[in-house]
Design a protein around this motif. Structure first.
Motif, mmCIF file in Angstrom:
data_model
loop_
_atom_site.group_PDB
_atom_site.id
_atom_site.type_symbol
_atom_site.label_atom_id
_atom_site.label_comp_id
_atom_site.label_asym_id
_atom_site.label_seq_id
_atom_site.Cartn_x
_atom_site.Cartn_y
_atom_site.Cartn_z
ATOM 1 N N ASN A 32 0.746 -1.309 -0.154
ATOM 2 C CA ASN A 32 0.023 0.029 -0.003
ATOM 3 C C ASN A 32 0.987 1.341 0.175
ATOM 4 N N LEU A 33 1.818 1.298 0.774
ATOM 5 C CA LEU A 33 2.597 2.333 1.061
ATOM 6 C C LEU A 33 3.380 2.607 -0.354
ATOM 7 N N LEU A 34 4.159 1.638 -0.966
ATOM 8 C CA LEU A 34 4.653 1.474 -2.121
ATOM 9 C C LEU A 34 3.959 2.268 -3.447
ATOM 10 N N ASP A 35 2.541 1.904 -3.306
ATOM 11 C CA ASP A 35 1.553 2.695 -4.278
ATOM 12 C C ASP A 35 1.152 4.088 -3.930
ATOM 13 N N GLU A 49 4.369 0.338 16.812
ATOM 14 C CA GLU A 49 5.843 0.026 16.454
ATOM 15 C C GLU A 49 6.104 -0.399 15.296
ATOM 16 N N LEU A 50 5.668 -1.499 14.917
ATOM 17 C CA LEU A 50 5.764 -1.922 13.519
ATOM 18 C C LEU A 50 5.373 -0.914 12.498
ATOM 19 N N THR A 51 4.293 -0.473 12.567
ATOM 20 C CA THR A 51 3.813 0.658 11.497
ATOM 21 C C THR A 51 4.765 1.631 11.495
ATOM 22 N N GLU A 52 5.575 2.222 12.638
ATOM 23 C CA GLU A 52 6.493 3.283 12.411
ATOM 24 C C GLU A 52 7.540 2.692 11.802
ATOM 25 N N ARG A 53 8.015 1.472 11.926
ATOM 26 C CA ARG A 53 9.299 0.872 11.008
ATOM 27 C C ARG A 53 8.903 0.724 9.645
ATOM 28 N N LEU A 54 7.683 0.489 9.382
ATOM 29 C CA LEU A 54 7.365 0.007 7.926
ATOM 30 C C LEU A 54 7.164 1.298 7.232
ATOM 31 N N LEU A 55 6.670 2.472 7.841
ATOM 32 C CA LEU A 55 6.548 3.912 7.125
ATOM 33 C C LEU A 55 7.938 4.604 6.979
ATOM 34 N N GLU A 56 8.669 4.142 7.959
ATOM 35 C CA GLU A 56 10.148 4.675 7.772
ATOM 36 C C GLU A 56 10.920 3.942 6.672
ATOM 37 N N ALA A 57 10.812 2.725 6.623
ATOM 38 C CA ALA A 57 11.398 1.898 5.459
ATOM 39 C C ALA A 57 10.741 2.194 4.245
ATOM 40 N N GLY A 92 9.541 5.278 3.606
ATOM 41 C CA GLY A 92 9.740 6.898 3.014
ATOM 42 C C GLY A 92 8.456 7.521 3.257
ATOM 43 N N ALA A 93 7.655 7.073 4.132
ATOM 44 C CA ALA A 93 6.337 7.945 4.355
ATOM 45 C C ALA A 93 5.884 8.284 5.937
ATOM 46 N N GLY A 94 4.934 9.102 5.884
ATOM 47 C CA GLY A 94 4.685 9.630 7.232
ATOM 48 C C GLY A 94 3.295 8.917 8.081
#
Length: 335
Positions: free
Chosen positions: A198-201, A252-260, A262-264
């Motif tokens: 989702n984030l990559l899209d 915490e998992l969501t925070e790591r995935l957002l960072e990986a 490049g999303a906020g």
């Protein structure tokens, strides 16, 4: 050694097959591998592409609930490693029947065939979710089962059946229970591949409740290493826990995935918590570590980074699957 892998075109099963055929399963010699998979929505022959041309690999499309197919396929195998299962919690809440049918009746069909043909070892792959939820500490293998979802209840039923065949018939059954898996080739309905794709899209991701549910994360490769050790050296009739050793809240998992990716946090949409949502899972892995020498080898930070890179580089694998996994916010289980 001839090994039958049920669900071998799925996420974890295909990792095991790839390990067997590339020689990266510790201590196992191999004659041939047969994969039995129904190819439901989460089974994907592309998961076997890296080993598709290996002459030792045989693929059979079939249902573990079909006694005729199972009897024919089981014959001549030394070991069965049983991954095949309906596994998505949210789908089980929407409709429990396929979970009971596949996970309980399918396992019984396999056990009956293994008994008839004198299969040497039956490795039954299960989940920590059969225990329910634990506020503190960690479950040992003797902890009472207390499943809270139709999915986990069906897996608990299959666990008890497998152990009963050992106690009743003397079958060489061993059982594994794992914590939450992640890694390449995971169908994008589960939380990590759903969030990443989702984030990559450029889309949003759903976060259940207050985001405080806690899970222990285990790379699929480490899980399969543990299964290989159990297949090779585990004691018949025993249960072995396979964990990753890194607990995170969903937030915490969501925070790591957002960072990986490049999303906020503006890309996160809170959603109503799931029915019967287990608060925390935690497995004690002392037994498999001391008896069989298991230890997770892939740190979560490295594993998540490599997983995000894999999904970024393999759009051709996951983009067609998103047609059955909506990218709009929707309650998604962390397990």
């Amino acid at each position: 050694m001839r090994i039958l892998v049920t669900g071998g075109a799925g996420f974890i099963g295909s990792e095991y097959v790839r390990m067997l055929l590339t020689g990266s399963a510790p201590g196992l010699s191999l004659g041939a591998v047969t994969v039995l998979d129904k190819l439901t929505y989460s089974g994907n022959l592309a998961n076997l592409d890296p080993v598709r041309d290996d002459p030792r690999l045989r693929f059979v499309q079939g249902d573990i609930c079909d006694p005729g197919t199972v009897d024919e396929v089981v014959a001549g195998h030394d070991v069965i490693v049983h991954f095949a299962a309906e596994s998505h919690v949210d789908r089980s809440i929407s409709g429990a029947a396929p979970f009971v049918t596949t996970n309980v009746l399918g396992t019984q069909t396999l056990l009956d065939a293994a008994l008839r043909h004198g299969t040497g070892r039956f490795v039954h792959v299960s989940t920590d979710e059969v225990y329910g939820s634990i506020a503190e500490g960690s479950w040992t293998e003797t902890w009472p089962l207390s499943p809270n979802s139709p999915y986990s209840a069906s897996k608990a039923g299959s666990d008890l059946l497998a152990l009963a065949y050992h106690r009743t018939h003397g079958m060489d059954v061993v059982l594994t229970r794992c914590s939450n898996n992640y890694g390449p080739y995971q169908f994008p309905e589960k939380v990590i591949p759903l969030f990443v794709t989702n984030l990559l899209d450029g889309g949003t991701v759903p976060l259940y409740g207050d985001g405080g549910n806690i899970r222990d994360w285990l790379h699929v490769h480490d899980h399969c290493v543990g299964i290989a050790l159990v297949q090779q050296k585990g004691r018949a009739g025993e249960v072995y826990h396979i964990g990753g050793g890194t607990e995170l809240t969903n937030k915490e998992l969501t925070e790591r995935l957002l960072e990986a990716c490049g999303a906020g946090w503006d890309r996160v949409v809170p959603v109503t918590d799931r029915k019967g949502h287990d608060r925390r899972y935690s497995l004690d892995i002392t037994k498999i570590s001391e008896e069989l020498g298991y230890a997770p080898s892939i740190p979560l930070d490295r594993g998540l980074a490599e997983t995000v890179t894999w999904y970024r580089d393999n759009r051709a694998w996951w983009e067609p699957l998103k047609t059955t996994t909506p990218t709009s916010p929707r309650p998604v289980s962390p397990a």
